[in-house]
Design a protein around this motif. Structure first.
Motif, PDB file in Angstrom:
ATOM      1  N   LEU A 144      37.103  34.502  34.447  1.00 29.59           N
ATOM      2  CA  LEU A 144      38.169  35.088  33.649  1.00 29.59           C
ATOM      3  C   LEU A 144      39.103  34.007  33.099  1.00 29.59           C
ATOM      4  CD1 LEU A 144      38.924  38.009  32.892  1.00 29.59           C
ATOM      5  CD2 LEU A 144      40.470  38.028  34.854  1.00 29.59           C
ATOM      6  N   ASP A 145      39.357  32.983  33.903  1.00 27.68           N
ATOM      7  CA  ASP A 145      40.278  31.906  33.495  1.00 27.68           C
ATOM      8  C   ASP A 145      39.531  30.621  33.159  1.00 27.68           C
ATOM      9  OD1 ASP A 145      42.565  33.422  33.689  1.00 27.68           O
ATOM     10  OD2 ASP A 145      43.046  32.817  35.732  1.00 27.68           O
ATOM     11  N   LYS A 146      38.323  30.751  32.631  1.00 28.70           N
ATOM     12  CA  LYS A 146      37.474  29.572  32.388  1.00 28.70           C
ATOM     13  C   LYS A 146      38.068  28.604  31.367  1.00 28.70           C
ATOM     14  CE  LYS A 146      34.644  32.098  29.018  1.00 28.70           C
ATOM     15  NZ  LYS A 146      33.276  32.592  28.712  1.00 28.70           N
ATOM     16  N   ASP A 157      46.303  32.461  34.265  1.00 27.61           N
ATOM     17  CA  ASP A 157      46.742  33.807  33.894  1.00 27.61           C
ATOM     18  C   ASP A 157      46.553  34.845  35.003  1.00 27.61           C
ATOM     19  OD1 ASP A 157      47.565  33.301  31.207  1.00 27.61           O
ATOM     20  OD2 ASP A 157      45.465  33.231  30.585  1.00 27.61           O
ATOM     21  N   HIS A 158      45.602  34.615  35.898  1.00 24.65           N
ATOM     22  CA  HIS A 158      45.233  35.652  36.853  1.00 24.65           C
ATOM     23  C   HIS A 158      45.232  35.138  38.286  1.00 24.65           C
ATOM     24  CE1 HIS A 158      43.393  36.848  32.974  1.00 24.65           C
ATOM     25  NE2 HIS A 158      43.752  38.058  33.349  1.00 24.65           N
ATOM     26  N   MET A 159      45.238  36.068  39.231  1.00 22.22           N
ATOM     27  CA  MET A 159      45.134  35.737  40.649  1.00 22.22           C
ATOM     28  C   MET A 159      44.316  36.816  41.349  1.00 22.22           C
ATOM     29  SD  MET A 159      49.033  36.632  41.897  1.00 22.22           S
ATOM     30  CE  MET A 159      49.677  38.314  41.893  1.00 22.22           C
ATOM     31  N   PHE A 218      45.313  38.231  51.552  1.00 17.97           N
ATOM     32  CA  PHE A 218      44.516  37.078  51.126  1.00 17.97           C
ATOM     33  C   PHE A 218      44.689  36.940  49.612  1.00 17.97           C
ATOM     34  CE2 PHE A 218      40.878  34.957  49.394  1.00 17.97           C
ATOM     35  CZ  PHE A 218      40.482  34.028  50.348  1.00 17.97           C
ATOM     36  N   MET A 219      44.927  35.707  49.161  1.00 11.04           N
ATOM     37  CA  MET A 219      45.132  35.484  47.734  1.00 11.04           C
ATOM     38  C   MET A 219      44.420  34.205  47.293  1.00 11.04           C
ATOM     39  SD  MET A 219      49.166  36.498  47.223  1.00 11.04           S
ATOM     40  CE  MET A 219      48.984  36.542  45.434  1.00 11.04           C
ATOM     41  N   PRO A 246      47.007  40.060  36.690  1.00 14.29           N
ATOM     42  CA  PRO A 246      47.841  39.007  36.110  1.00 14.29           C
ATOM     43  C   PRO A 246      48.647  38.270  37.169  1.00 14.29           C
ATOM     44  CG  PRO A 246      47.931  40.956  34.733  1.00 14.29           C
ATOM     45  CD  PRO A 246      47.172  41.350  35.969  1.00 14.29           C
ATOM     46  N   TYR A 247      48.713  36.948  37.036  1.00 16.29           N
ATOM     47  CA  TYR A 247      49.481  36.131  37.974  1.00 16.29           C
ATOM     48  C   TYR A 247      50.944  36.563  37.944  1.00 16.29           C
ATOM     49  CZ  TYR A 247      51.398  32.039  40.331  1.00 16.29           C
ATOM     50  OH  TYR A 247      52.046  31.213  41.203  1.00 16.29           O
ATOM     51  N   GLY A 248      51.534  36.709  39.115  1.00 18.08           N
ATOM     52  CA  GLY A 248      52.933  37.113  39.158  1.00 18.08           C
ATOM     53  C   GLY A 248      53.466  37.126  40.574  1.00 18.08           C
TER      54      GLY A 248
END
Length: 362
Positions: free
Chosen positions: A132-134, A41-43, A168-169, A60-62
């Motif tokens: 957060l994305d556990k 869901d996230h980055m 950086f991501m 949010p991932y996008g």
């Protein structure tokens, strides 16, 4: 007059977090995952401008929007890492030797004239992203969350010079136990992965682009991968596809030394340490094609296997060289299997970690 040393301090508490309104996790079939196609869901993102890293953020991932003149498209300033997160039976989250990945992405970046990324942002961003994305990290031996940190040049300019801006991501993708079927490799007679003085020791994106074409040729010839040979003579074996490579000759384990041509693999280093503790003789030296061919003919070549983050250990059942094919024996007590079982038990918190390789995300 001595130059003044300026040490930049980065405050990890500056991290901004924006959560998704609704998770997409319920839409995912975790029993039928294709590696690297589904993302959480996230980055995490962070930008480099005016000589410093700033604006660390989890969101949010996008998609991201880049100008056509963005330098990464023209001059290839892009490096990345591959890591995994694991969840044990108590829902604790673990990483495997993340300090090594942090150091290597900065080493890779330095080779491409990219700025060093701060440790404070790397670990804070990574840990908060995983917490957060556990729910995307599934329990079970073989299940994991693949983690892809990367850096790209983002200056909008087509002058042939290092970028002044970077992004950086970190993105994450759920993964199942990796099984590639029986793998046979071709010893390269013409193509090389890297040359002396080049960028082979860096996880540069261009390294992987350059290996697709010769790998396609090998696949057309009936092989799944290539073992690269040195650029000068093509007499020495160096890496297998995108993995470090090991050979078992008799009861001895042999692997090529790292250099500016060969990636300093985290799994590779771990296998060498395990082998020594198992009283397996390890030789780190240049490996001649002729030596391996002769060992295969005499029956002394017992195993070939690759090592890497995605596969851990990937056994190779046969190889081809100069229109001749060789099959390896099927062993019940293979070194490769022993290394893989031991490494994975450490990664999943199912065995003692006397090396201090496990890193808990709290």
């Amino acid at each position: 007059m001595l130059a003044k040393l300026i040490i930049m301090k980065y405050d990890a508490n500056q991290l901004k977090i924006t959560e998704v309104q609704k998770s997409k996790i319920e839409e995912i079939n975790f029993d039928n995952l294709v590696f690297g196609e589904i993302f959480t869901d996230h980055m995490f993102t962070c930008d480099y401008e005016d000589g410093t890293w700033k604006n660390p953020e989890i969101k949010p991932y996008g998609s991201i929007e880049l100008d056509p003149s963005t330098k990464v498209f023209h001059y290839g300033q892009a490096v990345f890492e591959g890591m995994k997160a694991y969840k044990d039976d108590k829902d604790q989250i673990w990483l495997f030797r993340p300090q090594q990945n942090f150091e290597r992405i900065n080493k890779s970046g330095a080779r491409l004239a990219m700025p060093e990324f701060p440790k404070e942002y790397f670990f804070k961003g990574l840990e908060e992203l995983l917490k957060l994305d556990k729910e995307w990290i599934k329990k079970g031996f073989g299940n994991s969350l693949y983690i892809r940190p990367f850096v790209i040049a983002t200056e909008e300019c087509v002058s042939a010079s290092p970028s002044t801006k970077y992004k950086f991501m970190i993105i994450c993708s759920p993964a199942q136990a990796y099984y590639s079927g029986e793998v046979r490799v071709q010893f390269s007679e013409k193509y090389s992965r890297a040359a002396n003085g080049g960028v082979g020791a860096a996880k540069a994106a261009g390294n992987y682009a350059a290996q697709f074409y010769p790998t396609n040729l090998a696949q057309e010839a009936g092989f799944q991968q290539i073992i690269w040979t040195d650029a000068n003579t093509h007499e020495f074996l160096e890496e297998a596809g995108t993995m470090n490579i090991f050979f078992r000759i008799g009861d001895k384990l042999v692997t090529a030394p790292t250099s500016d041509r060969i990636l300093d693999g985290v799994t590779r280093k771990s296998v060498i340490d395990l082998a020594k503790d198992m009283n397996i003789e390890v030789e780190i030296r240049r490996v001649k094609v002729a030596e391996i061919v002769d060992a295969a003919r005499s029956g002394e070549l017992k195993e070939i296997f690759g090592s890497g983050t995605a596969t851990v250990i990937n056994p190779i059942v046969g190889f081809g060289y100069k229109n001749e094919k060789f099959e390896l024996p099927k062993l019940e007590d293979s070194y490769g299997k022993a290394f893989k079982d031991t490494l994975m038990k450490i990664q999943y918190n199912q065995a003692e970690d006397k090396y201090g390789w496990r890193y808990q995300v709290k």
